[in-house]
Design an enzyme around this catalytic site. Sequence first.
Site, PDB file in Angstrom:
ATOM      1  N   GLU A 125     -13.135  77.617  21.400  1.00  0.00           N
ATOM      2  CA  GLU A 125     -12.887  76.536  20.440  1.00  0.00           C
ATOM      3  C   GLU A 125     -13.926  76.612  19.320  1.00  0.00           C
ATOM      4  OE1 GLU A 125     -12.434  72.728  22.377  1.00  0.00           O
ATOM      5  OE2 GLU A 125     -11.493  73.641  24.144  1.00  0.00           O
ATOM      6  N   GLU A 154     -14.280  71.013  31.247  1.00  0.00           N
ATOM      7  CA  GLU A 154     -15.387  70.069  31.065  1.00  0.00           C
ATOM      8  C   GLU A 154     -15.742  69.288  32.332  1.00  0.00           C
ATOM      9  OE1 GLU A 154     -14.318  67.726  27.646  1.00  0.00           O
ATOM     10  OE2 GLU A 154     -14.068  69.488  26.369  1.00  0.00           O
TER      11      GLU A 154
END
Length: 374
Positions: A263, A157
């Site tokens: 995810e 991220e």
Amino acid sequence: MKNNKLWIALALTACSLGLVQKSEPTLKDAFKKSFYVGAAVNNFQVSGRDAQALALVKKQFNTISPENVLKWGPVHPKLEEYNFKLADDYVAFGQQNNMFIVGHTLVWHQQTPDWVFEDEAGKPVSREELLQRMEKHINTVVGRYKGKIQGWDVVNEAIADQGGQMRPTKWLSIIGEDFAQKAFEFAHKADPKAELYYNDYSLYRPDKREGTIKLVKNLQAKGIKVKAIGMQGHYGLTVPTIEQIEASIVAFSKLGVEVNFTELDIDVLPNPSRRQGADIAETFESDQKFNVYTNGLPDSVQQKLTQRYADLFALFQKHRDKIGRITFWGVTDANSWLNNWPIRGRTSYPLLFDRQYQPKPAYQAVLKTAATAK
């Protein structure tokens, strides 16, 4: 010969009476010619306290990821302190069941203790000091599992939610934009054979997609091999569109990397963030209007969830030549992080298995898409 005839007769009789059941295919078997299928396991499961979940993981999946045990905070809480017990158990479980084991995550702006970025007086450390701490952490953690963990989410991220620029973090402000490069270099040095990944959410968005492409190209220009880009699949029932997801699969594959869906889950509940990301820091106060299915999921919503998963896996099958792994973020609805994000205490239904560890209609819909493999 008589015994053989007797055995055949008994078998035919059992079949006619419905006593012989054809074994149901599992996810890992159904997609074995396409990509790995896995789940993220939590601390409770890793420690062996959720035997039903572990049995389900063994049966259905051929790759695992750790929800938390290998993030910096849990595994390296203090400068000279490492907690490897749960991480060791996680890796041992994967090895015992011949799974592709993923490490998550080495460098992230969340769940990293303040001491990593500060000196004893609480002031920011120098670039050189932070790089040394990063290298020591990566060398210690990756080195411990060298040859055991096959792939690492090296940087997580790092692209901002808006504009596609680097996210403003302490990694960036202290080290500079080459912090990602250094992390990949340290990881490769610690285990030259491990696959190395960049992982992020909302990569279906054009700005984040372009920011990620720029980051990976810069790494490749430095001679760094990025095996795959991890697209966190924290999706809703309608957002993003299949076309948006597909555009990023195709764009990333043109970089010469694989795409992993790292995810995957589908949030069926009303979301106060309007599904603009998966930033764990973006939380909201409890509000019952965002927790509307406490007594069970209505059939109409169950059907939408089923169709959503069918559409996603049809897309994955279409691009199976570009995809290395599909990992669900959790094993059953009961242990999904979406029960507590972005609002704590909700009753969420995002996965293929319910709170009783039973397959939902979406499970059968996903298996049916495997038939498209040639």
